[in-house]
Design an enzyme around this catalytic site. Structure first.
Site, PDB file in Angstrom:
ATOM      1  N   ASN B 405       0.819  -1.318  -0.094  1.00 33.85           N
ATOM      2  CA  ASN B 405      -0.029  -0.079  -0.115  1.00 33.85           C
ATOM      3  C   ASN B 405       0.694   1.269   0.006  1.00 33.85           C
ATOM      4  O   ASN B 405       0.923   1.777  -1.017  1.00 33.85           O
ATOM      5  CB  ASN B 405      -0.901   0.098   1.164  1.00 33.85           C
ATOM      6  CG  ASN B 405      -1.913   0.969   1.126  1.00 33.85           C
ATOM      7  OD1 ASN B 405      -2.028   2.034   0.360  1.00 33.85           O
ATOM      8  ND2 ASN B 405      -3.167   0.829   1.824  1.00 33.85           N
ATOM      9  N   ASP B 406       1.424   1.565   1.123  1.00 35.48           N
ATOM     10  CA  ASP B 406       2.172   2.792   1.565  1.00 35.48           C
ATOM     11  C   ASP B 406       3.430   2.700   0.269  1.00 35.48           C
ATOM     12  O   ASP B 406       3.779   3.939  -0.453  1.00 35.48           O
ATOM     13  CB  ASP B 406       2.810   2.979   2.524  1.00 35.48           C
ATOM     14  CG  ASP B 406       1.620   2.910   3.773  1.00 35.48           C
ATOM     15  OD1 ASP B 406       0.696   3.434   3.332  1.00 35.48           O
ATOM     16  OD2 ASP B 406       2.018   2.921   4.874  1.00 35.48           O
ATOM     17  N   VAL B 407       3.940   1.699  -0.107  1.00 36.57           N
ATOM     18  CA  VAL B 407       5.071   1.878  -0.889  1.00 36.57           C
ATOM     19  C   VAL B 407       4.893   1.860  -2.611  1.00 36.57           C
ATOM     20  O   VAL B 407       5.702   2.173  -3.398  1.00 36.57           O
ATOM     21  CB  VAL B 407       5.913   0.445  -1.013  1.00 36.57           C
ATOM     22  CG1 VAL B 407       6.742   0.317   0.519  1.00 36.57           C
ATOM     23  CG2 VAL B 407       5.170  -0.834  -1.292  1.00 36.57           C
TER      24      VAL B 407
END
Lengths: 96, 479
Positions: B405-407
């Site tokens: 997600n964040d990456v």
């Protein structure tokens, strides 16, 4: 002697930095757990405490626990690293 | 034979052991030599142990008990652990190294108290500084760093094994409390070093160890699950420093060299992890990132989410000539690595070029995803790094995001108000089509909305990662 030991320490730190700086990210985990196993070198100090008679029974007790803890680190660390690296395969399945 | 004459041999063996550690680490740098490198470093360890056993006056009955018990526990744990649980196991092993160093410091301190300085000094190698202050500082420092490594690693283990909540634990005045603890550590250390044979010094030494243990706990609890790669590398570095410090107590070169190598490699890995998140080490250690304090920051995301069914996703993949998988922690949780590899194989058989792009901080330890994919027999040539893939991303037909997600959050590039802004990401939004496998619309660890899900070329495939991937593979089989 103290000066020499610090000298050795500093040189070894720079050597370590040089050795690790360019490691590819796919090897980060084995590198970490492999170097983690090396930190079990404290086993040497533990053996001295557990094996030499000076200091009496309490030193032996502390030493034996330290030997066991260090051996968990050493044996577990090396075996787990080997297990991981055994899985890293090239295309076609031949092991490196 | 006079055992005392073995001392030169012991010294040579220590030098050989140190050299083998260096060679082993060097060989761990390359995939095709890494396994042998680990063996060589293990051989160095065995030589160091044998050399120590040659010391004059060694008695073995208790030593053997410790070695057998420790080896058995280590071996069983190493073979029993599942690949998905590797981060916590590495953390736990690391903790035991710290514990051993702390106990070595304690044993040396006790020996000194029992034997008195004159006798203790004679036990040290020739050339040792005749200085109680030097020995005192070395003992106290080893005890603190060893204790921090031990309790810090235990907390990291509990968090990673989900035996305690992975989210940051913060309380009011936490940093003031930590500062107070560090002041206490200095005070207690000063008492020990001032007169190590005084009655109060032993109490102060207990305090030193206790403070070290508390400090390990208080410094790891405010760190969240996704920052664990940083913490694990840092604790690894600490265990090396503790071992090197123990080398300064007993004035032993092999401890100092090996400890310094580990300390340095841990710091390098820590730096790499921080860089991959575009955050400073201080920010990781003290900010309690993702605790909610930062959530809600960043521009509100608006747009339409376009779900896709597995059957439709199959048609997209079937037509693709190039596919990039981007795995994240969600793949580990769902244990989907084998299913992913199976799907990847089918895509290859279908004529597509398949790669797996892994972000350095994906998962819970450095290289976590690499290990899982290796377990599922993905050849390592297919694993690529973001920097190599990003420039080619516009030519990629389909990017499949599995539990990351964040990456892959484009806000890191586009939205200066986002807490993620500046973090290097994998540019899956640049691919022709991006399919995101996800359980729900819940934001990732950082608590930041992901505009990727609202991009026109993004399709959301909701469901359990493993089940969804298996479903896609089944579509291929059926075709």
């Amino acid at each position: 002697m103290m000066g020499l030991l610090f000298f050795i320490f500093v040189i070894a730190v720079f050597l370590g930095i040089e050795l690790i700086a360019k490691v590819p990210s796919q090897l980060h985990t084995p590198l970490m757990s492999g170097s983690n196993a090396i930190s079990g070198i404290t086993i040497v100090g533990a053996l001295v405490a557990a094996g030499l008679p000076q200091g009496g029974a309490w030193v032996t007790v502390l030493g034996v626990i330290a030997v066991a803890a260090a051996m968990i680190n050493v044996v577990g660390g090396y075996l787990v690293t080997d297990r991981m690296l055994a899985m890293f395969k090239r295309k076609g399945g031949d092991k490196p | 034979m006079n055992l005392a004459t073995l001392q030169p041999l012991i010294n040579y063996l220590y030098i050989i052991a140190s050299a083998l550690f260096v060679i082993g680490l060097k060989m761990l740098n390359r995939a095709d030599t890494a396994r042998r490198g680990n063996l060589i470093s293990g051989l160095g360890m065995a030589i160091a142990v044998v050399a120590t056993c040659l010391l004059a006056g060694m008695e073995f009955q208790w030593v053997l008990v410790g070695m057998v018990v420790g080896s058995a526990i280590g071996a069983v744990a190493a073979y029993a652990v599942k690949m998905t649980s590797m981060p916590e196991m590495v953390g736990l092993f690391n903790g035991f190294g710290g514990l051993a160093s702390m106990l070595v410091a304690w044993a040396e301190f006790h020996k000194w108290r029992v034997e008195g300085w004159e006798t203790y000094f004679k036990l040290l190698p020739a050339g040792a500084p005749d200085s109680p202050l030097y020995s005192g500082v070395a003992i106290v420092f080893t005890a603190i760093v060893g204790a921090v490594t031990f309790s810090g690693s235990l907390v990291a283990f509990l968090k990673l094994a989900e035996l305690m909540p992975g989210k940051p634990i913060l309380f009011k005045g936490q940093q003031a409390a930590n500062a107070l603890i560090i002041v206490g550590a200095f005070a207690a250390s000063a008492v020990v070093c001032h007169d190590p044979t005084a009655a109060s010094a032993y109490a102060a030494f207990y305090a030193v160890m206790a403070i070290g243990l508390v400090l390990g706990v208080t410094s790891v609890i405010p760190i969240g699950g996704a920052d664990m790669p940083v913490v694990i590398s840092l604790l690894n570095s600490y265990s090396g420093v503790a071992a090197a410090a123990a080398g300064f107590i007993i004035l032993n070169n092999v401890l100092i060299v090996a400890g310094a190598l580990v300390g340095a490699s841990g710091i390098i890995l820590t730096k790499i992890m921080c860089k991959a998140m575009n955050r400073s080490l201080g920010n990781v250690l003290f900010s309690g990132f993702g605790s909610g304090a930062t959530a809600g920051a960043g521009a509100a995301v608006t747009g339409e989410v376009k779900p896709i069914s597995a059957a439709d996703a199959y048609f997209v993949l079937e037509a693709a000539r190039s596919v990039i998988f981007v795995p994240g922690y969600g793949m580990a949780v769902a244990q989907a690595q084998h299913a992913v590899r199976e799907l990847g194989q089918m895509l290859e058989d279908n004529g597509a070029d398949v790669k797996y792009c892994i972000h350095p901080v994906a998962g819970r330890m450095p290289g976590h995803m690499n290990v899982l994919l290796a377990e599922a027999s993905v050849p390592y040539e297919q694993l690529v790094e973001p920097g190599d893939v990003n420039p080619l991303m516009p030519t990629v037909d389909v990017a499949v995001v599995i539990g990351a997600n964040d990456v892959v959050n484009p806000a890191a590039k586009e939205d200066p108000s986002s807490p993620l802004y500046g973090m290097p990401i994998i540019d899956v939004d640049q691919a022709r089509t991006c399919i995101v496998l996800k359980r729900s619309m819940k934001p990732g660890f950082a608590g930041v909305d992901n505009p990727l899900f609202f991009k026109p070329n993004t399709r959301m495939l909701f469901g359990d990662a493993k089940a969804t991937v298996a479903q896609l593979a089944a579509e291929f089989k059926g075709a």
